[in-house]
Write an enzyme that holds these catalytic residues in place. Sequence first.
Site, PDB file in Angstrom:
ATOM      1  CG  ASN A   8      -7.073  20.123  -7.592  1.00  0.00           C
ATOM      2  OD1 ASN A   8      -7.010  21.350  -7.462  1.00  0.00           O
ATOM      3  ND2 ASN A   8      -8.185  19.484  -7.916  1.00  0.00           N
ATOM      4  NE  ARG A  92      -8.922  21.713 -11.661  1.00  0.00           N
ATOM      5  CZ  ARG A  92     -10.053  21.069 -11.505  1.00  0.00           C
ATOM      6  NH1 ARG A  92     -10.168  20.116 -10.621  1.00  0.00           N
ATOM      7  NH2 ARG A  92     -11.095  21.390 -12.238  1.00  0.00           N
ATOM      8  CG  HIS A 180     -15.889  22.392 -14.694  1.00  0.00           C
ATOM      9  ND1 HIS A 180     -17.169  22.863 -14.532  1.00  0.00           N
ATOM     10  CD2 HIS A 180     -15.401  22.214 -13.453  1.00  0.00           C
ATOM     11  CE1 HIS A 180     -17.452  22.979 -13.253  1.00  0.00           C
ATOM     12  NE2 HIS A 180     -16.383  22.586 -12.560  1.00  0.00           N
ATOM     13  NE  ARG A 240     -18.536  27.572  -7.293  1.00  0.00           N
ATOM     14  CZ  ARG A 240     -17.745  26.848  -8.087  1.00  0.00           C
ATOM     15  NH1 ARG A 240     -17.357  27.312  -9.243  1.00  0.00           N
ATOM     16  NH2 ARG A 240     -17.338  25.648  -7.715  1.00  0.00           N
ATOM     17  CG  MET A 283     -28.248  16.214  -6.263  1.00  0.00           C
ATOM     18  SD  MET A 283     -29.561  17.462  -6.322  1.00  0.00           S
ATOM     19  CE  MET A 283     -28.909  18.655  -7.479  1.00  0.00           C
ATOM     20  CB  ILE A 328     -24.790  15.639  -9.624  1.00  0.00           C
ATOM     21  CG1 ILE A 328     -24.518  16.348  -8.287  1.00  0.00           C
ATOM     22  CG2 ILE A 328     -26.280  15.503  -9.868  1.00  0.00           C
ATOM     23  CD1 ILE A 328     -24.951  17.817  -8.248  1.00  0.00           C
ATOM     24  N   GLY A 329     -23.721  13.919 -12.020  1.00  0.00           N
ATOM     25  CA  GLY A 329     -23.963  13.320 -13.336  1.00  0.00           C
ATOM     26  C   GLY A 329     -23.648  11.831 -13.372  1.00  0.00           C
ATOM     27  CG  ASN A 331     -22.114   8.928  -8.273  1.00  0.00           C
ATOM     28  OD1 ASN A 331     -21.804   7.759  -8.428  1.00  0.00           O
ATOM     29  ND2 ASN A 331     -21.220   9.901  -8.160  1.00  0.00           N
ATOM     30  CD  GLU A 378     -11.957  17.662 -13.228  1.00  0.00           C
ATOM     31  OE1 GLU A 378     -12.414  16.936 -12.317  1.00  0.00           O
ATOM     32  OE2 GLU A 378     -12.223  18.863 -13.320  1.00  0.00           O
TER      33      GLU A 378
HETATM   34  P1  AMP Z   1     -17.816  16.374  -7.514  1.00  0.00           P
HETATM   35  O1  AMP Z   1     -17.627  17.842  -7.266  1.00  0.00           O
HETATM   36  O2  AMP Z   1     -17.765  15.991  -8.957  1.00  0.00           O
HETATM   37  O3  AMP Z   1     -16.961  15.504  -6.639  1.00  0.00           O
HETATM   38  O4  AMP Z   1     -19.321  16.069  -7.052  1.00  0.00           O
HETATM   39  C1  AMP Z   1     -19.689  16.210  -5.720  1.00  0.00           C
HETATM   40  C2  AMP Z   1     -21.184  16.240  -5.608  1.00  0.00           C
HETATM   41  O5  AMP Z   1     -21.780  15.102  -6.246  1.00  0.00           O
HETATM   42  C3  AMP Z   1     -21.635  16.147  -4.148  1.00  0.00           C
HETATM   43  O6  AMP Z   1     -21.711  17.390  -3.574  1.00  0.00           O
HETATM   44  C4  AMP Z   1     -23.004  15.522  -4.270  1.00  0.00           C
HETATM   45  O7  AMP Z   1     -23.947  16.574  -4.314  1.00  0.00           O
HETATM   46  C5  AMP Z   1     -23.019  14.835  -5.616  1.00  0.00           C
HETATM   47  N1  AMP Z   1     -23.231  13.390  -5.508  1.00  0.00           N
HETATM   48  C6  AMP Z   1     -22.317  12.419  -5.290  1.00  0.00           C
HETATM   49  N2  AMP Z   1     -22.930  11.206  -5.239  1.00  0.00           N
HETATM   50  C7  AMP Z   1     -24.258  11.431  -5.441  1.00  0.00           C
HETATM   51  C8  AMP Z   1     -25.409  10.588  -5.513  1.00  0.00           C
HETATM   52  N3  AMP Z   1     -25.322   9.279  -5.385  1.00  0.00           N
HETATM   53  N4  AMP Z   1     -26.602  11.184  -5.712  1.00  0.00           N
HETATM   54  C9  AMP Z   1     -26.694  12.523  -5.848  1.00  0.00           C
HETATM   55  N5  AMP Z   1     -25.667  13.351  -5.817  1.00  0.00           N
HETATM   56  C10 AMP Z   1     -24.443  12.830  -5.610  1.00  0.00           C
END
Ligand code: AMP
Length: 404
Positions: A8, A92, A180, A240, A283, A328-329, A331, A378
């Site tokens: 990737n 990817r 996605h 974004r 987040m 985020i979803g 965690n 992915e």
């Molecule tokens: P991803 O792009 O799927 O790797 O997600 C990355 C984003 O997930 C990070 O920028 C964080 O904002 C969010 N994230 C990861 N862990 C947590 C957590 N425990 N609580 C809130 N946001 C999280």
Amino acid sequence: MDTILVVNAGSSSVKFQVYAIDGDGALRRQIKGQMDGIGSRPRLRASGPSGDPMADRAYPIEAVADVPAAMAVAGDWLRDELRVTPIAVGHRVVHGGPDYSRPVLIDHGVVSRLERFVSLAPLHQPHNLAPIRSLLANFPTLPQVACFDTAFHRTHDAVADHYAIPYQLHAEGVRRYGFHGLSYEYIARTLPGVAPDIAKRRVIVAHLGSGASMCALKDGCSVESTMGFTALDGLPMGTRPGQIDPGVVIYLISEKGMSASNVQNFLYRDCGLKGLSGVSNDMRELEASADPKAKLAVDYFVYRIGLSAGMLAAALQGLDAFVFTAGIGENSANIRARVVEQLGWLGGTLDPVENARNSRLISRSDSRIPVYVVPTDEELMIAQHTLSLLMNGQSTNPRQERVS
Ligand code: AMP
């Protein structure tokens, strides 16, 4: 043991994973690595299947000046130090344009066709193609497979694929592609094992990471997505803006004197949670911040997910389940709780205990729609596609025949 390498590649990093192919054809992740700081402070990091560190080393900037050089350094490390010589490489590739509705075995003709889509994804497509070209030149007999973020959405009806602009622009490729797709495809394939009773029904999947979008699934196929022509549309993301009136872009150009590339940088890097909060694109930091603008950014994120759920439920003409995935979803129990509150009118009721535990099912037993947390993968999806193209000469996605 035979292995598959998954790549990737982005502008400043190349992420890779190595999967072992077991006797029964199952794939087992062996190595997860990343060469980042390309052209600035190159560093190779890698870990084994249980997160055990395998490498962490810096390189001089001249040694890793671009993506092909990063690929070469990572490849040398795998081959010379770990004796990993993959039988195929899965990539990817963000954009398959209107033509590719499934992964494809790469040759020079495919690369030329994919180059046509550089203008549709200028920040991603050139970097995705760079390691493909260098591997084709250096290892011409090594099978390579391109897996697209857009392919899973090619099942959309014409009304979901169009903008209300002159038809000629659609013919040129100005369409609502959706992104996605590898994540949504993984979720669609995982759901029958998680929740067989709803897997073939009407499901909204919320991929909430640093990039964020939502997808409406019917019978395991994508019927609508919040993303469109580019990965800028839909939900607000780390940097974004998500949905924005095109009049704002005209204002930036005519009143602020911004050039096309300034606007592009602004929309991809300075907006979203970062722009709105002025605090962070992460987040975790926003949730921990006492700054009122950080709170506004989180409120906006949740609000727009709620609005989009309404839109996608309309596309599905109802809703039978909701799924959270990505950083985020997977965690943030807080964001999930707030989103499920927004889904109350659609029949979602949270079980706070299961939500706090990050359980698979986080809705109450009397919730009209079940709400799930399903970690996405992915890279495994890419490895599976690569293996099946290698074995059968076709990808494992026979549903998606239509070329729109
Ligand atoms: P991803 O792009 O799927 O790797 O997600 C990355 C984003 O997930 C990070 O920028 C964080 O904002 C969010 N994230 C990861 N862990 C947590 C957590 N425990 N609580 C809130 N946001 C999280």
